[in-house]
Design a protein around this motif. Structure first.
Motif, PDB file in Angstrom:
ATOM      1  N   GLY A   1       0.850  -1.181   0.000  1.00 41.64           N
ATOM      2  CA  GLY A   1       0.000   0.000   0.000  1.00 41.64           C
ATOM      3  C   GLY A   1       0.887   1.232   0.000  1.00 41.64           C
ATOM      4  N   THR A   2       0.258   2.391  -0.077  1.00 39.76           N
ATOM      5  CA  THR A   2       0.978   3.659  -0.078  1.00 39.76           C
ATOM      6  C   THR A   2       0.363   4.584   0.958  1.00 39.76           C
ATOM      7  OG1 THR A   2       1.400   3.442  -2.447  1.00 39.76           O
ATOM      8  CG2 THR A   2       1.686   5.630  -1.505  1.00 39.76           C
ATOM      9  N   TYR A   3       1.219   5.216   1.748  1.00 42.89           N
ATOM     10  CA  TYR A   3       0.755   6.296   2.615  1.00 42.89           C
ATOM     11  C   TYR A   3       1.569   7.527   2.274  1.00 42.89           C
ATOM     12  CZ  TYR A   3       4.760   5.922   5.843  1.00 42.89           C
ATOM     13  OH  TYR A   3       6.005   5.916   6.396  1.00 42.89           O
ATOM     14  N   PHE A   4       1.090   8.678   2.697  1.00 44.93           N
ATOM     15  CA  PHE A   4       1.715   9.933   2.319  1.00 44.93           C
ATOM     16  C   PHE A   4       2.095  10.735   3.548  1.00 44.93           C
ATOM     17  CE2 PHE A   4      -1.300   8.673  -0.911  1.00 44.93           C
ATOM     18  CZ  PHE A   4      -0.554   8.776  -2.078  1.00 44.93           C
ATOM     19  N   THR A   5       3.170  11.504   3.406  1.00 42.79           N
ATOM     20  CA  THR A   5       3.508  12.539   4.375  1.00 42.79           C
ATOM     21  C   THR A   5       3.487  13.846   3.593  1.00 42.79           C
ATOM     22  OG1 THR A   5       5.886  12.182   3.994  1.00 42.79           O
ATOM     23  CG2 THR A   5       4.883  11.055   5.881  1.00 42.79           C
ATOM     24  N   ALA A   6       3.047  14.891   4.235  1.00 45.70           N
ATOM     25  CA  ALA A   6       2.927  16.175   3.541  1.00 45.70           C
ATOM     26  C   ALA A   6       3.325  17.303   4.469  1.00 45.70           C
ATOM     27  CB  ALA A   6       1.496  16.381   3.055  1.00 45.70           C
ATOM     28  N   GLY A   7       4.128  18.178   3.956  1.00 46.77           N
ATOM     29  CA  GLY A   7       4.530  19.374   4.679  1.00 46.77           C
ATOM     30  C   GLY A   7       4.521  20.533   3.711  1.00 46.77           C
ATOM     31  N   GLU A   8       4.958  21.679   4.184  1.00 43.10           N
ATOM     32  CA  GLU A   8       4.970  22.850   3.311  1.00 43.10           C
ATOM     33  C   GLU A   8       5.985  22.708   2.182  1.00 43.10           C
ATOM     34  OE1 GLU A   8       5.033  26.672   5.158  1.00 43.10           O
ATOM     35  OE2 GLU A   8       3.721  26.018   6.779  1.00 43.10           O
ATOM     36  N   LYS A   9       7.097  22.009   2.465  1.00 45.75           N
ATOM     37  CA  LYS A   9       8.158  21.889   1.469  1.00 45.75           C
ATOM     38  C   LYS A   9       8.009  20.676   0.556  1.00 45.75           C
ATOM     39  CE  LYS A   9      11.693  24.144   4.262  1.00 45.75           C
ATOM     40  NZ  LYS A   9      13.012  23.980   4.893  1.00 45.75           N
ATOM     41  N   GLU A  10       7.367  19.615   1.049  1.00 45.29           N
ATOM     42  CA  GLU A  10       7.402  18.370   0.291  1.00 45.29           C
ATOM     43  C   GLU A  10       6.193  17.486   0.600  1.00 45.29           C
ATOM     44  OE1 GLU A  10      10.876  15.153  -0.292  1.00 45.29           O
ATOM     45  OE2 GLU A  10      10.193  15.303   1.785  1.00 45.29           O
ATOM     46  N   VAL A  11       5.708  16.825  -0.431  1.00 44.26           N
ATOM     47  CA  VAL A  11       4.727  15.749  -0.280  1.00 44.26           C
ATOM     48  C   VAL A  11       5.427  14.493  -0.775  1.00 44.26           C
ATOM     49  CG1 VAL A  11       2.523  14.824  -1.062  1.00 44.26           C
ATOM     50  CG2 VAL A  11       2.754  17.267  -0.625  1.00 44.26           C
ATOM     51  N   ARG A  12       5.328  13.422   0.006  1.00 42.71           N
ATOM     52  CA  ARG A  12       6.054  12.207  -0.359  1.00 42.71           C
ATOM     53  C   ARG A  12       5.170  10.983  -0.159  1.00 42.71           C
ATOM     54  NH1 ARG A  12      12.031  10.316   1.144  1.00 42.71           N
ATOM     55  NH2 ARG A  12      11.901   8.347   0.051  1.00 42.71           N
ATOM     56  N   ALA A  13       5.303  10.028  -1.064  1.00 38.79           N
ATOM     57  CA  ALA A  13       4.606   8.749  -0.963  1.00 38.79           C
ATOM     58  C   ALA A  13       5.578   7.712  -0.423  1.00 38.79           C
ATOM     59  CB  ALA A  13       4.089   8.328  -2.335  1.00 38.79           C
ATOM     60  N   TRP A  14       5.068   6.839   0.463  1.00 36.70           N
ATOM     61  CA  TRP A  14       5.872   5.783   1.065  1.00 36.70           C
ATOM     62  C   TRP A  14       5.148   4.456   0.856  1.00 36.70           C
ATOM     63  CZ3 TRP A  14      10.397   7.451   3.388  1.00 36.70           C
ATOM     64  CH2 TRP A  14      10.480   8.806   3.660  1.00 36.70           C
ATOM     65  N   THR A  15       5.894   3.425   0.504  1.00 37.07           N
ATOM     66  CA  THR A  15       5.320   2.100   0.303  1.00 37.07           C
ATOM     67  C   THR A  15       5.429   1.297   1.590  1.00 37.07           C
ATOM     68  OG1 THR A  15       5.945   2.149  -2.021  1.00 37.07           O
ATOM     69  CG2 THR A  15       5.491  -0.010  -1.075  1.00 37.07           C
ATOM     70  N   PHE A  16       4.362   0.574   1.917  1.00 43.47           N
ATOM     71  CA  PHE A  16       4.363  -0.268   3.116  1.00 43.47           C
ATOM     72  C   PHE A  16       3.648  -1.575   2.819  1.00 43.47           C
ATOM     73  CE2 PHE A  16       0.310   1.818   3.267  1.00 43.47           C
ATOM     74  CZ  PHE A  16      -0.551   0.942   3.897  1.00 43.47           C
ATOM     75  N   LYS A  17       3.899  -2.558   3.650  1.00 46.85           N
ATOM     76  CA  LYS A  17       3.226  -3.853   3.542  1.00 46.85           C
ATOM     77  C   LYS A  17       1.880  -3.730   4.258  1.00 46.85           C
ATOM     78  CE  LYS A  17       3.713  -8.345   2.575  1.00 46.85           C
ATOM     79  NZ  LYS A  17       3.591  -8.806   1.232  1.00 46.85           N
ATOM     80  N   ARG A  18       0.790  -4.085   3.578  1.00 47.38           N
ATOM     81  CA  ARG A  18      -0.538  -3.994   4.202  1.00 47.38           C
ATOM     82  C   ARG A  18      -0.566  -4.801   5.491  1.00 47.38           C
ATOM     83  NH1 ARG A  18      -4.868  -2.021   0.830  1.00 47.38           N
ATOM     84  NH2 ARG A  18      -4.073  -1.595  -1.234  1.00 47.38           N
ATOM     85  N   GLY A  19      -1.236  -4.249   6.493  1.00 41.02           N
ATOM     86  CA  GLY A  19      -1.320  -4.898   7.797  1.00 41.02           C
ATOM     87  C   GLY A  19      -0.346  -4.316   8.808  1.00 41.02           C
ATOM     88  N   MET A  20       0.543  -3.451   8.356  1.00 40.20           N
ATOM     89  CA  MET A  20       1.507  -2.839   9.276  1.00 40.20           C
ATOM     90  C   MET A  20       0.811  -1.809  10.163  1.00 40.20           C
ATOM     91  SD  MET A  20       4.872  -2.295   6.836  1.00 40.20           S
ATOM     92  CE  MET A  20       6.006  -1.784   8.120  1.00 40.20           C
ATOM     93  N   LYS A  21       1.307  -1.691  11.380  1.00 41.57           N
ATOM     94  CA  LYS A  21       0.771  -0.717  12.328  1.00 41.57           C
ATOM     95  C   LYS A  21       1.528   0.603  12.197  1.00 41.57           C
ATOM     96  CE  LYS A  21      -0.951  -4.184  15.457  1.00 41.57           C
ATOM     97  NZ  LYS A  21      -0.883  -4.771  16.793  1.00 41.57           N
ATOM     98  N   ALA A  22       0.921   1.661  12.716  1.00 43.11           N
ATOM     99  CA  ALA A  22       1.449   3.019  12.570  1.00 43.11           C
ATOM    100  C   ALA A  22       2.921   3.148  12.979  1.00 43.11           C
ATOM    101  CB  ALA A  22       0.567   4.002  13.332  1.00 43.11           C
ATOM    102  N   PRO A  23       3.355   2.602  14.132  1.00 37.24           N
ATOM    103  CA  PRO A  23       4.773   2.751  14.473  1.00 37.24           C
ATOM    104  C   PRO A  23       5.708   2.104  13.445  1.00 37.24           C
ATOM    105  CG  PRO A  23       3.536   2.078  16.405  1.00 37.24           C
ATOM    106  CD  PRO A  23       2.604   1.969  15.224  1.00 37.24           C
ATOM    107  N   GLN A  24       5.288   0.970  12.877  1.00 37.49           N
ATOM    108  CA  GLN A  24       6.117   0.294  11.877  1.00 37.49           C
ATOM    109  C   GLN A  24       6.261   1.140  10.611  1.00 37.49           C
ATOM    110  OE1 GLN A  24       3.576  -3.277  11.979  1.00 37.49           O
ATOM    111  NE2 GLN A  24       5.481  -4.445  12.165  1.00 37.49           N
ATOM    112  N   VAL A  25       5.171   1.726  10.160  1.00 39.14           N
ATOM    113  CA  VAL A  25       5.273   2.533   8.940  1.00 39.14           C
ATOM    114  C   VAL A  25       6.030   3.829   9.211  1.00 39.14           C
ATOM    115  CG1 VAL A  25       3.248   1.522   7.826  1.00 39.14           C
ATOM    116  CG2 VAL A  25       3.008   3.656   9.055  1.00 39.14           C
ATOM    117  N   ALA A  26       5.948   4.340  10.441  1.00 41.58           N
ATOM    118  CA  ALA A  26       6.754   5.513  10.794  1.00 41.58           C
ATOM    119  C   ALA A  26       8.232   5.157  10.706  1.00 41.58           C
ATOM    120  CB  ALA A  26       6.393   5.995  12.198  1.00 41.58           C
TER     121      ALA A  26
END
Length: 168
Positions: A85-110
């Protein structure tokens, strides 16, 4: 035992109607016996698409009877097949997509961003991509009550937009 994805390369004249192609039907039948997926693309059309700007690309796709490029279809199918799956981080300077394995919990994807994010994870301020599109801004998502604070047990969803709070 490994997931399989078959990619059928067809002529650009018929890529918009792959079910009318006899050998694509045969490939689909064979793939079904292996519980595999099939994506139909036209390499020739993809070459032409790669040289177009966004507006011309959309017009070209419509002329072929397609809603998305073969590369996009292939990427989507591969992500599905591999459980990504893909999650995103977004700030004023940059938007970025990150790939993760489905089923992962928030601390793992962080931790995908940086191991310190996982070690010091407190919570994730989260909204869905669909909500951002629907409401138009992070502020409007928050006003609609759709901005969430998720904890350590939250299972990240495809399309989440996340801001991690952590302390190291």
């Amino acid at each position: 035992t490994k997931p399989v994805l078959y990619v059928a390369n067809v002529d650009e004249d018929v890529v918009g109607d792959p079910d009318s192609i006899e050998y694509v039907k045969k490939i689909r039948e064979f793939a079904a016996t292996e519980n595999a997926e099939v994506v139909v693309i036209s390499a020739r059309a993809e070459e032409e698409i790669s040289e177009l700007d966004d507006e011309d690309k959309q017009e070209f796709l419509e002329a072929l009877g397609l809603t998305e490029s073969g590369v996009d279809k292939l990427t989507r199918a591969a992500y599905h097949l591999l459980g990504l799956g893909t999650y995103f981080t977004a700030g004023e300077k940059e938007v970025r997509a990150w790939t993760f394995k489905r089923g992962m919990k928030a601390p793992q994807v962080a931790g995908i961003i940086h191991s310190d994010f996982e070690k010091g994870f407190i919570r994730a301020v989260t909204m869905s991509y669909e909500d951002l599109v629907k409401y138009g801004s992070e502020k409007a998502v928050k006003e609609a009550g759709r901005l969430r604070e998720e904890g350590k047990e939250y299972i990240v969803q495809d399309g989440d937009i996340m801001e991690f709070r952590f302390n190291v």
